[in-house]
Write a protein that holds these residues in place. Structure first.
Motif, PDB file in Angstrom:
ATOM      1  N   PHE A   1      -9.916  -2.965  15.413  1.00 39.45           N
ATOM      2  CA  PHE A   1     -10.005  -2.326  14.098  1.00 39.45           C
ATOM      3  C   PHE A   1     -11.230  -1.411  14.028  1.00 39.45           C
ATOM      4  N   PHE A   2     -12.369  -1.886  14.496  1.00 43.20           N
ATOM      5  CA  PHE A   2     -13.595  -1.091  14.467  1.00 43.20           C
ATOM      6  C   PHE A   2     -13.476   0.156  15.348  1.00 43.20           C
ATOM      7  N   TRP A   3     -13.035  -0.026  16.596  1.00 39.75           N
ATOM      8  CA  TRP A   3     -12.972   1.106  17.512  1.00 39.75           C
ATOM      9  C   TRP A   3     -11.892   2.104  17.119  1.00 39.75           C
ATOM     10  N   HIS A   4     -10.785   1.605  16.595  1.00 41.94           N
ATOM     11  CA  HIS A   4      -9.717   2.496  16.127  1.00 41.94           C
ATOM     12  C   HIS A   4     -10.195   3.318  14.925  1.00 41.94           C
ATOM     13  N   GLY A   5     -10.840   2.663  13.974  1.00 32.41           N
ATOM     14  CA  GLY A   5     -11.361   3.381  12.812  1.00 32.41           C
ATOM     15  C   GLY A   5     -12.400   4.410  13.203  1.00 32.41           C
ATOM     16  N   THR A   6     -13.279   4.035  14.133  1.00 29.87           N
ATOM     17  CA  THR A   6     -14.306   4.965  14.612  1.00 29.87           C
ATOM     18  C   THR A   6     -13.665   6.167  15.295  1.00 29.87           C
ATOM     19  N   PHE A   7     -12.669   5.890  16.123  1.00 26.08           N
ATOM     20  CA  PHE A   7     -11.929   6.935  16.831  1.00 26.08           C
ATOM     21  C   PHE A   7     -11.329   7.937  15.835  1.00 26.08           C
ATOM     22  N   ASP A   8     -10.606   7.413  14.846  1.00 30.84           N
ATOM     23  CA  ASP A   8      -9.955   8.283  13.858  1.00 30.84           C
ATOM     24  C   ASP A   8     -10.966   9.075  13.038  1.00 30.84           C
ATOM     25  N   TYR A   9     -12.055   8.418  12.656  1.00 28.54           N
ATOM     26  CA  TYR A   9     -13.045   9.088  11.817  1.00 28.54           C
ATOM     27  C   TYR A   9     -13.747  10.218  12.569  1.00 28.54           C
ATOM     28  N   ILE A  10     -14.043   9.995  13.840  1.00 26.02           N
ATOM     29  CA  ILE A  10     -14.671  11.051  14.642  1.00 26.02           C
ATOM     30  C   ILE A  10     -13.748  12.255  14.740  1.00 26.02           C
ATOM     31  N   LEU A  11     -12.453  12.011  14.993  1.00 22.49           N
ATOM     32  CA  LEU A  11     -11.503  13.123  15.057  1.00 22.49           C
ATOM     33  C   LEU A  11     -11.417  13.873  13.724  1.00 22.49           C
ATOM     34  N   ALA A  12     -11.521  13.106  12.636  1.00 19.05           N
ATOM     35  CA  ALA A  12     -11.381  13.716  11.304  1.00 19.05           C
ATOM     36  C   ALA A  12     -12.559  14.607  10.938  1.00 19.05           C
ATOM     37  N   VAL A  13     -13.768  14.222  11.342  1.00 13.68           N
ATOM     38  CA  VAL A  13     -14.958  14.964  10.891  1.00 13.68           C
ATOM     39  C   VAL A  13     -15.489  15.953  11.930  1.00 13.68           C
TER      40      VAL A  13
ATOM     41  N   LYS B   1     -13.626  18.447  13.710  1.00 11.46           N
ATOM     42  CA  LYS B   1     -12.406  19.214  14.006  1.00 11.46           C
ATOM     43  C   LYS B   1     -12.628  20.322  15.030  1.00 11.46           C
ATOM     44  N   THR B   2     -13.780  20.953  15.036  1.00 10.70           N
ATOM     45  CA  THR B   2     -13.997  22.081  15.944  1.00 10.70           C
ATOM     46  C   THR B   2     -14.830  21.715  17.170  1.00 10.70           C
ATOM     47  N   TYR B   3     -15.559  20.589  17.106  1.00 11.56           N
ATOM     48  CA  TYR B   3     -16.407  20.223  18.242  1.00 11.56           C
ATOM     49  C   TYR B   3     -16.175  18.762  18.650  1.00 11.56           C
ATOM     50  N   TRP B   4     -14.928  18.302  18.447  1.00 14.84           N
ATOM     51  CA  TRP B   4     -14.587  16.911  18.723  1.00 14.84           C
ATOM     52  C   TRP B   4     -14.797  16.519  20.179  1.00 14.84           C
ATOM     53  N   ILE B   5     -14.644  17.482  21.097  1.00 16.41           N
ATOM     54  CA  ILE B   5     -14.711  17.150  22.518  1.00 16.41           C
ATOM     55  C   ILE B   5     -16.066  16.551  22.903  1.00 16.41           C
ATOM     56  N   TRP B   6     -17.144  16.965  22.222  1.00 13.11           N
ATOM     57  CA  TRP B   6     -18.482  16.473  22.553  1.00 13.11           C
ATOM     58  C   TRP B   6     -18.662  15.007  22.162  1.00 13.11           C
ATOM     59  N   PHE B   7     -17.831  14.514  21.274  1.00  9.77           N
ATOM     60  CA  PHE B   7     -17.897  13.110  20.860  1.00  9.77           C
ATOM     61  C   PHE B   7     -16.788  12.272  21.505  1.00  9.77           C
ATOM     62  N   MET B   8     -15.593  12.857  21.586  1.00  8.55           N
ATOM     63  CA  MET B   8     -14.454  12.080  22.038  1.00  8.55           C
ATOM     64  C   MET B   8     -14.461  11.809  23.538  1.00  8.55           C
ATOM     65  N   VAL B   9     -14.912  12.770  24.333  1.00  6.92           N
ATOM     66  CA  VAL B   9     -14.942  12.527  25.782  1.00  6.92           C
ATOM     67  C   VAL B   9     -15.877  11.371  26.130  1.00  6.92           C
TER      68      VAL B   9
END
Length: 232
Positions: free
Chosen positions: A176-188, A190-198
């Motif tokens: 639940f924590f990691w899924h929520g964190t994952f979704d929230y990072i993608l949401a906020v 939008k233009t530089y997500w790769i620096w956080f998601m990778v």
């Protein structure tokens, strides 16, 4: 793009990841029919969860992309119902006889859900191959990682003396924590997500593979295999 290539591109990531984690079971692979059944149950989860998420958004007024939406409308219902299925269908099943089995079944449910979700998105963006690759790398792979975390703690709950309640809770709260964190990072982002998601995906993959190795290392069947080798 015609229907068959879109469907194949949407299903392939989930199928490949399920095969990968299934084959990581070193000592006694689970019945394929049971793994596929859990995958199919994960597919069926998409429909009631979509209805529930819509009700939460309308009832609580959650805006898409908000912190509350990411955790309460997206992560919580998805991870809870996955947890519910594994606990009530598989947890006490006789086939769940070693710690790694929790990972196999949890990943199967998670990827069943992720695969149908991916099919829906694929038909909305079927002509955009880069979008399908993005979906394979992030959401589908992410669901697999959440499944590994959940399944690892189901295995710990069943095979660790005195830690059942704690690990059953971890099996729900950590995904639940990691899924929520994952979704929230993608949401906020939008233009530089790769620096956080990778970095996040690398972290989740490394963490998940370590859990895979730990679960296999604690298999009671591993000890039997070693004893047989000594006798030979």
């Amino acid at each position: 793009m015609s229907v068959l290539p879109i469907l194949t591109a949407a299903i392939a990531p989930g199928a490949a990841l399920l095969c990968y984690f299934y084959l990581k079971d070193r000592y006694q692979p689970e019945p394929v029919s049971l793994v596929l059944r859990m995958f199919f149950f994960g597919v069926l989860l998409v429909f009631p969860i979509m209805v529930l998420q819509r009700a939460l958004v309308l009832g609580l007024g959650l805006g898409e992309g908000s912190f509350l939406f990411s955790f309460l409308a997206s992560s919580l219902p998805e991870e809870f119902f996955k947890w519910f299925l594994v606990y009530f269908i598989i947890y006490k099943h006789t086939s769940f006889d070693e710690p790694y089995d929790g990972i196999v079944y949890s990943v199967a449910v998670s990827l069943g859900f992720a695969t149908l979700e991916n099919v829906f998105y694929a038909f909305l963006h079927g002509s955009d191959f880069s979008f399908l690759m993005w979906r394979a790398f992030l959401p589908v792979s992410g669901h697999a990682m959440f499944g590994v975390i959940m399944g690892y703690h189901f295995g710990k709950a069943k095979f660790t003396a005195g830690g059942e309640r704690k690990h059953l809770l971890y099996a729900l709260l950590l995904p639940f924590f990691w899924h929520g964190t994952f979704d929230y990072i993608l949401a906020v982002t939008k233009t530089y997500w790769i620096w956080f998601m990778v970095p996040l995906m690398v972290f989740l993959w490394v963490r998940s593979l370590l859990k895979v190795n730990r679960a296999n290392a604690k298999s009671p069947l591993r000890m039997v295999t070693r004893e047989e080798q000594v006798k030979i």
